[in-house]
Design an enzyme around this catalytic site. Structure first.
Site, mmCIF file in Angstrom:
data_model
loop_
_atom_site.group_PDB
_atom_site.id
_atom_site.type_symbol
_atom_site.label_atom_id
_atom_site.label_comp_id
_atom_site.label_asym_id
_atom_site.label_seq_id
_atom_site.Cartn_x
_atom_site.Cartn_y
_atom_site.Cartn_z
ATOM 1 N N GLN A 34 -3.719 5.008 34.943
ATOM 2 C CA GLN A 34 -2.935 5.936 36.046
ATOM 3 C C GLN A 34 -4.271 6.735 36.503
ATOM 4 O O GLN A 34 -4.051 6.458 38.172
ATOM 5 C CB GLN A 34 -2.129 6.604 35.301
ATOM 6 C CG GLN A 34 -1.364 5.848 34.306
ATOM 7 C CD GLN A 34 -0.101 6.426 33.536
ATOM 8 O OE1 GLN A 34 -0.428 7.502 33.125
ATOM 9 N NE2 GLN A 34 0.710 6.021 33.205
ATOM 10 N N GLU A 43 1.090 -1.171 -0.059
ATOM 11 C CA GLU A 43 0.004 0.343 0.295
ATOM 12 C C GLU A 43 1.132 1.305 0.178
ATOM 13 O O GLU A 43 1.723 1.875 1.290
ATOM 14 C CB GLU A 43 -0.581 0.019 1.031
ATOM 15 C CG GLU A 43 -1.738 1.260 1.154
ATOM 16 C CD GLU A 43 -1.849 1.588 2.518
ATOM 17 O OE1 GLU A 43 -2.094 0.320 3.320
ATOM 18 O OE2 GLU A 43 -3.312 2.507 3.461
ATOM 19 N N HIS A 94 -2.391 -1.533 26.250
ATOM 20 C CA HIS A 94 -3.424 -0.907 25.101
ATOM 21 C C HIS A 94 -4.268 -1.869 24.797
ATOM 22 O O HIS A 94 -5.076 -2.368 23.823
ATOM 23 C CB HIS A 94 -3.285 0.080 24.251
ATOM 24 C CG HIS A 94 -3.030 1.425 24.748
ATOM 25 N ND1 HIS A 94 -3.710 2.422 25.034
ATOM 26 C CD2 HIS A 94 -1.540 1.252 25.260
ATOM 27 C CE1 HIS A 94 -2.996 3.521 25.430
ATOM 28 N NE2 HIS A 94 -1.384 3.044 24.840
ATOM 29 N N GLU A 130 -7.518 -2.631 22.844
ATOM 30 C CA GLU A 130 -7.347 -1.905 22.190
ATOM 31 C C GLU A 130 -7.475 -2.359 20.973
ATOM 32 O O GLU A 130 -7.871 -3.030 19.436
ATOM 33 C CB GLU A 130 -8.589 -0.360 21.557
ATOM 34 C CG GLU A 130 -7.491 0.560 21.775
ATOM 35 C CD GLU A 130 -6.612 0.984 22.992
ATOM 36 O OE1 GLU A 130 -6.819 -0.055 24.328
ATOM 37 O OE2 GLU A 130 -5.375 1.839 23.129
ATOM 38 N N CYS A 142 -4.647 2.638 29.965
ATOM 39 C CA CYS A 142 -2.970 2.702 30.167
ATOM 40 C C CYS A 142 -2.909 4.770 30.963
ATOM 41 O O CYS A 142 -2.891 4.682 32.570
ATOM 42 C CB CYS A 142 -2.193 3.548 28.773
ATOM 43 S SG CYS A 142 -0.845 3.517 28.627
HETATM 44 N N1 GLN Z 1 1.087 9.081 29.569
HETATM 45 C C1 GLN Z 1 1.028 8.348 30.129
HETATM 46 C C2 GLN Z 1 2.659 7.369 30.301
HETATM 47 O O1 GLN Z 1 3.204 7.331 29.190
HETATM 48 C C3 GLN Z 1 -0.060 7.174 29.220
HETATM 49 C C4 GLN Z 1 0.210 6.736 28.222
HETATM 50 C C5 GLN Z 1 -0.557 6.312 26.899
HETATM 51 O O2 GLN Z 1 -2.086 6.695 27.879
HETATM 52 N N2 GLN Z 1 -0.630 5.580 26.129
HETATM 53 O O3 GLN Z 1 2.718 6.122 30.862
#
Ligand code: GLN
Length: 589
Positions: free
Chosen positions: A422, A172, A545, A547, A418
């Site tokens: 936190q 692509e 992640h 997703e 992520c």
């Molecule tokens: N900013 C956060 C970190 O670096 C979360 C990163 C994210 O959400 N991908 O740990």
């Protein structure tokens, strides 16, 4: 060109005294791998990746091995430094490559993990040419766009052919034909087709048929001009795929056929579709798969029994699309709330979960810049579930924490991804453990209680310096937790990461004593990766992640859990499965 086998043999032994330049990777077998090359004309954003992945899927279903590669025009070495607001989300592969979101489309459509060989940028190409030049690899020649830079592109494609052992490599080319930055890619594939010989490459031009409302008819002139531009570059398209809002009329297709020198049966309509998962059927109904096989002369490699099985499995899934019986609303708090592409994988994961749960998932975007504990109820009054997605920087941070607090205290299903993980830790530390100054050092560098921070020992162990922790990592799952049930009681699961900060182990006992459950952690380090709350209908967070690895027929359990819990909240009386039961049902699908 009559005997291209000889041609390849002759020119691959090139030296400084002839004009040929054709380094081949070891083990390259000419004729084994064929190439389908997809280029866009008229404008970008037409869905080259979608088209290419759907066609690749049709061939994969027939038992062929396929390998996609995206060639990007920009000079960045990877997509890690790109702003998702401008370029769409940064997709992370298992090997840690940060790449274009199209790679996500390929992974989902093909249900196949990709790696850095599947993604190239102009920056990578030039970088390796310059390294070779310094190394003296060009035997005293002046290093030029042609043949050296184009040679590097061909090398990348052939290396992928060897490493993937593919029957068909799908190339692509990013951007639009006519862009200066992509011109050398087009030249490279022209050379590739010349060297590989007849029936080795299939050129697809994806174009756009205009349908101005004021005229009420389809207009193909811009598309014709786009094809002409390709012809000027020495490429005769074999297939023209016409993007359009509505099915492309026979008349417009005839025009494209005549002006593009492409037989009518190879001019396809690829009109808008409610779900991208309906597109493979659209292309298959038009006979595109067999046209390509015939052109590449690989009809004899296909396994029809394999296809029957795979296709019926796929149709069992797509039959559920648009058959939703419920609607739930998920609020996503995010900085880039105006660009859907910046959250493409999350939207896909919600779609996957929704399809399996017969629930249409409506998304409400919530900009948290002005959200506070006092007004959060107003912002969240219509949502049945909340996602705080990944992100960087400080904007809207306190608003996100207010959303987490609201979700926790009002039993609203919550999924933190992520940064959202936190935020959940900080909210819990402040409001349940009473550590009122708890914060992340990303937001407040000198905060008195850095519950989320960059840990020096972690930097040492990972050897990444201040860089991100990237790519697939195993997660050890704690027994008898929701995560344990979700991930099949196997004790571990592999998810993808992209973060710099994490929970400071010093605070773990305090958090756990008050009821926060860390149900997933890194196997050999005190890095917390999944959290949950027992006394809640659904409250989960993960440093990863999930997703990124949700696939249409294997939806990510945490998303299924969230949507199922949201559905239960909205329709408390109807008889529906518990989240866990649904996850189990899907797992055995
Ligand atoms: N900013 C956060 C970190 O670096 C979360 C990163 C994210 O959400 N991908 O740990």
């Amino acid at each position: 060109m009559s005997d291209s086998k000889d041609l390849l043999a002759k020119i691959s032994g090139s030296s400084s005294d002839n004009e040929y330049f054709l380094p081949l990777p070891t083990g390259y077998q000419k004729g084994k791998t064929k190439y389908v090359i997809v280029m866009g004309t008229v404008m970008s954003g037409l869905g080259k990746g979608i088209f290419s992945s759907c066609l690749a899927k049709l061939l994969q279903d027939k038992g062929l091995k396929v390998a996609p590669i995206k060639l990007e025009g920009y000079l960045n070495i990877d997509s890690g430094t790109l702003n998702p607001f401008r370029h769409g989300e940064v997709f992370v592969l298992d090997d840690g490559m940060e790449c274009d979101m199209d790679l996500g489309t390929y992974e989902r459509m093909l249900d196949q993990n990709l790696c850095k060989q599947n993604f190239a940028t102009s920056g990578q190409i030039y970088n390796s040419v310059l390294e070779k030049e310094r190394h003296g690899d060009y035997l005293g020649r002046d290093v030029q766009m042609i043949p050296h830079v184009t040679g590097e592109v061909k090398m990348r494609l052939r290396e992928l052919a060897v490493s993937s052992d593919a029957d068909v490599v799908f190339v692509e080319i990013g951007g639009t034909v006519g862009d200066l930055e992509n011109a050398f890619y087009i030249e490279a594939i022209r050379e590739l087709a010349y060297e590989e010989g007849p029936n080795s490459c299939c050129f697809v031009a994806l174009t756009y048929i205009l349908e101005p409302r004021t005229l009420g008819e389809q207009k193909s002139k811009a598309a014709q001009l786009g094809i002409k531009q390709l012809l000027q570059l020495g490429i005769q398209p074999d297939i023209i795929a016409c993007r359009c809002e509505h099915p492309v009329t026979e008349q417009a297709r005839q025009k494209m056929s005549v002006f593009g020198n492409v037989p009518f049966e190879r001019v396809f309509s690829m009109h808008d579709s409610a779900s991208i998962y309906s597109i493979p059927a659209m292309l298959r109904d038009g006979g595109l798969d067999f046209e390509v096989l015939r052109m590449l002369k690989i009809e004899d490699r296909i396994k029809l029994r394999h296809e029957r099985k795979e296709w019926s499995r796929w149709c069992d899934f797509t039959d559920k699309i648009n058959k939703e019986t419920h609607e739930v609303c998920i609020g996503i708090t995010g900085k880039y709330t105006s660009v859907r592409d910046s959250y493409a994988s999350i939207l896909n994961a919600l779609e996957h979960a929704g399809i399996h749960l017969a629930s249409r998932v409506r998304v409400e975007w919530i900009d948290t810049t002005n959200v506070t504990d006092a007004n959060v109820a107003e912002y969240l009054k219509d949502v049945d579930g909340i996602i705080v997605p990944g992100g960087f920087g400080t904007r809207g941070w306190e608003g996100k924490i207010a959303c987490v607090r609201y979700a926790r205290q009002n039993d609203v299903p919550y999924l933190g991804l992520c940064l959202g993980f936190q935020a959940a830790v900080i909210e819990f530390a402040r409001n349940v453990c009473g550590i009122s100054k708890a914060n992340s050092t990303e937001v407040e560098q000198d905060c008195p209680n850095p519950v989320i921070s960059i840990l020096p020992e972690q930097k040492k162990i990972e050897g990444l310096g201040g860089n991100m922790r990237l790519g697939g990592r195993d997660i050890e799952v704690k027994k008898d937790t929701l995560a344990w049930k979700f991930f099949g009681k196997v004790g571990s699961v592999r998810l993808r990461f992209r973060h710099r900060y994490e929970v400071d182990p010093e605070y773990i006992t305090q958090l756990e004593e008050k009821g926060l459950v860390f149900s997933g952690k890194a196997p050999n380090q005190p890095i917390m990766q999944i959290l949950e709350l027992g006394e809640h209908s659904f409250f989960m967070g993960t440093q990863s992640h999930p997703e990124l690895t949700s696939r249409p027929m294997r939806p990510a359990p945490m998303f299924v859990g969230l949507v199922a819990a949201a559905r239960k909240r909205k329709y408390p009386d109807s008889k529906m499965d518990e989240p866990l039961a649904v996850v189990e049902k899907v797992r055995s699908f």
